[in-house]
Design a protein around this motif. Structure first.
Motif, mmCIF file in Angstrom:
data_model
loop_
_atom_site.group_PDB
_atom_site.id
_atom_site.type_symbol
_atom_site.label_atom_id
_atom_site.label_comp_id
_atom_site.label_asym_id
_atom_site.label_seq_id
_atom_site.Cartn_x
_atom_site.Cartn_y
_atom_site.Cartn_z
ATOM 1 N N UNK A 225 0.907 -1.046 -0.060
ATOM 2 C CA UNK A 225 -0.053 -0.014 0.023
ATOM 3 C C UNK A 225 0.695 1.363 -0.115
ATOM 4 N N UNK A 226 2.440 1.230 0.146
ATOM 5 C CA UNK A 226 3.201 2.227 0.235
ATOM 6 C C UNK A 226 4.275 1.536 -0.697
ATOM 7 N N UNK A 227 4.893 2.716 -1.094
ATOM 8 C CA UNK A 227 6.538 2.512 -1.669
ATOM 9 C C UNK A 227 7.550 2.755 -0.601
ATOM 10 N N UNK A 228 8.473 2.102 -0.557
ATOM 11 C CA UNK A 228 9.806 2.159 0.496
ATOM 12 C C UNK A 228 10.222 3.817 0.400
ATOM 13 N N UNK A 229 10.298 4.461 -0.837
ATOM 14 C CA UNK A 229 10.892 5.687 -1.191
ATOM 15 C C UNK A 229 9.988 6.801 -0.275
#
Length: 208
Positions: A100-104
């Motif tokens: 649900x979210x990008x590591x960046x």
């Protein structure tokens, strides 16, 4: 006191056990114990969140090493606000594991929050609260009675650390609950309109 985890349940709300929350909170006091010139507070940050990360990623063990690497990246903020960023990181790591979210997004959020929180902590705690706590205790500290001096020292630590410890605990809860959206909720605890009042109180206590 207010429980930062009570209230409306949000769809993306991340929950950890009260034991793990206390574990992160207690370890956060060591945020600067392994300070280093290359990555600043990263060792203390990782030490504080590692157990919680392992717990929330128990269904995604293959993603734990990557989460540890992110927690080991450069980090530097005011130590009293570090738990808020820790809570945010734990919240976002579970979202990353679920896709649900990008590591960046986590790296960006940590970077964008660290400097403003550092400045906010210096303004409130070093520039204002420490002075007010000292001035509140000063009438006792200047007496010659050793018991009064001890009482004054205890009063200083009690006044200052009430707000210090409260900030750590509530900040952690807000980070866990709101993740990268926690900044507005945290800032409500430190309304700028109070600063002139603090200065007037300090001036009054100083007799100026």
């Amino acid at each position: 006191g207010a429980d930062p985890l009570q209230g409306e349940v949000r769809p993306n709300r991340i929950m950890i056990s009260r034991f793990l929350m206390v574990d992160v909170f207690a370890k956060s006091f060591l945020i600067q114990a392994a300070w280093n010139p290359e990555r600043m507070q990263n060792v203390g940050f990782l030490f504080s969140v590692r157990r919680a990360l392992k717990n929330i990623l128990k269904d995604h063990p293959e993603k734990f090493d990557a989460a540890v690497a992110r927690a080991s990246s450069f980090f530097n903020t005011h130590p009293y606000f570090a738990p808020a960023v820790m809570g945010m990181a734990i919240h976002m790591e579970e979202k990353i594991a679920r896709g649900e979210a990008a590591p960046e997004n986590l790296e960006s959020a940590k970077s964008s929050l660290s400097a403003p929180l550092n400045a906010l902590g210096s303004l409130w705690f070093w520039d204002h609260l420490k002075l007010l706590a000292f001035l509140a205790a000063l009438p006792l500290l200047i007496l010659r009675d050793p018991r009064a001096i001890v009482a004054g020292a205890l009063l200083f630590f009690a006044v200052f650390n009430f707000f210090h410890i409260r900030t750590r605990w509530i900040g952690l809860g807000l980070g866990l609950r709101y993740g990268e959206s926690m900044a507005p909720h945290l800032l409500r605890l430190f309304p700028s309109r109070f600063l002139p009042a603090f200065r007037r109180i300090a001036a009054f206590l100083l007799g100026t």
